[in-house]
Design an enzyme around this catalytic site. Structure first.
Site, PDB file in Angstrom:
ATOM      1  N   VAL A  10       0.897  -1.158   0.000  1.00 13.08           N
ATOM      2  CA  VAL A  10       0.000   0.000   0.000  1.00 13.08           C
ATOM      3  C   VAL A  10       0.936   1.209   0.000  1.00 13.08           C
ATOM      4  CG1 VAL A  10      -1.734   1.312   1.270  1.00 13.08           C
ATOM      5  CG2 VAL A  10      -1.851  -1.194   1.220  1.00 13.08           C
ATOM      6  N   PRO A  11       1.008   1.926  -1.118  1.00 13.62           N
ATOM      7  CA  PRO A  11       2.045   2.947  -1.313  1.00 13.62           C
ATOM      8  C   PRO A  11       1.755   4.278  -0.621  1.00 13.62           C
ATOM      9  CG  PRO A  11       0.653   2.848  -3.239  1.00 13.62           C
ATOM     10  CD  PRO A  11       0.175   1.763  -2.310  1.00 13.62           C
ATOM     11  N   CYS A  12       1.794   4.271   0.707  1.00 22.09           N
ATOM     12  CA  CYS A  12       1.518   5.489   1.470  1.00 22.09           C
ATOM     13  C   CYS A  12       2.528   6.593   1.150  1.00 22.09           C
ATOM     14  CB  CYS A  12       1.474   5.194   2.960  1.00 22.09           C
ATOM     15  SG  CYS A  12       2.943   4.386   3.607  1.00 22.09           S
ATOM     16  N   HIS A  13       3.656   6.220   0.552  1.00 22.95           N
ATOM     17  CA  HIS A  13       4.640   7.233   0.147  1.00 22.95           C
ATOM     18  C   HIS A  13       4.100   8.113  -0.973  1.00 22.95           C
ATOM     19  CE1 HIS A  13       5.419   3.696  -2.394  1.00 22.95           C
ATOM     20  NE2 HIS A  13       5.757   4.575  -3.329  1.00 22.95           N
ATOM     21  N   ARG A  14       3.024   7.703  -1.635  1.00 21.49           N
ATOM     22  CA  ARG A  14       2.417   8.497  -2.704  1.00 21.49           C
ATOM     23  C   ARG A  14       1.411   9.515  -2.166  1.00 21.49           C
ATOM     24  NH1 ARG A  14       1.172   3.265  -6.331  1.00 21.49           N
ATOM     25  NH2 ARG A  14       3.341   2.624  -6.634  1.00 21.49           N
TER      26      ARG A  14
END
Length: 188
Positions: free
Chosen positions: A142-146
């Site tokens: 889950v790309p929370c860095h985005r």
């Protein structure tokens, strides 16, 4: 059901992934690199209540390969990681919805906490979304860095390395998506 984890090499360092039983219910968590492998193993055991290290079953092995591709800049399509089944039953309902929307953000793109809050029908809940992203048990699947702060500021990243890790992940993805001028093909 027994909880297990594996540590695996990526272009950014060693990451971790956890599952229960044969992983038929999905991955219960993943971890971006820590300072070193020993620290990562300790972190995985703390996060997953004394889990033991084991060889990953087929679905987890596939998830590992997809994470390795993402962190090596070989994934230009976010839908690749959507194939990873997540066991998110322990995640609160609002957080689960925010993380589901986060999974839909294409590689090389970002959204703000406020945009996700609005998409969930909770305009003004940017901080609540930020808290959900900060508790994301599935980074980088889950790309929370985005997800960025207001105005696109790369703030609030709780993974080891903080905002610098977030920037590094976004740079890898921008390159994979062909968004960096030095990486683009000649027009003629």
């Amino acid at each position: 059901m027994t909880t297990r984890f594996a540590v695996f090499a990526t272009a950014l360092g060693h990451c971790g992934i956890a599952w229960r039983g044969d992983a038929s219910d999905g991955v219960i968590g993943s971890q971006l690199p820590a300072a070193d492998v020993a620290t990562l193993r300790e972190l995985m055991q703390r996060r997953f209540d004394g889990a033991s290290e084991a060889a990953p079953p087929a679905p987890v092995h596939e998830a590992i390969a997809l994470i390795q591709r993402l962190l090596a800049g070989e994934t230009a399509d976010h839908r690749e990681l959507l194939a990873v089944k997540l066991d998110d039953r322990a995640v609160p309902a609002f957080d689960r919805e925010a993380l589901w929307l986060t999974r839909q953000i294409p590689v090389g793109q970002t959204r703000t906490y406020g945009e996700i809050a609005s998409a969930l029908g909770h305009a003004g809940a940017a901080r609540t979304v930020g808290r959900a992203e900060g508790h994301n048990p599935f980074a980088p699947i889950v790309p929370c860095h985005r997800v960025m702060g207001a105005g696109g500021a790369p703030t609030g990243f709780s993974a080891p390395g903080g905002v610098e890790t977030k920037r590094q992940l976004l740079l890898i993805e921008a390159r994979a998506a062909g968004q960096l001028a030095g990486d683009q093909q000649a027009l003629f």
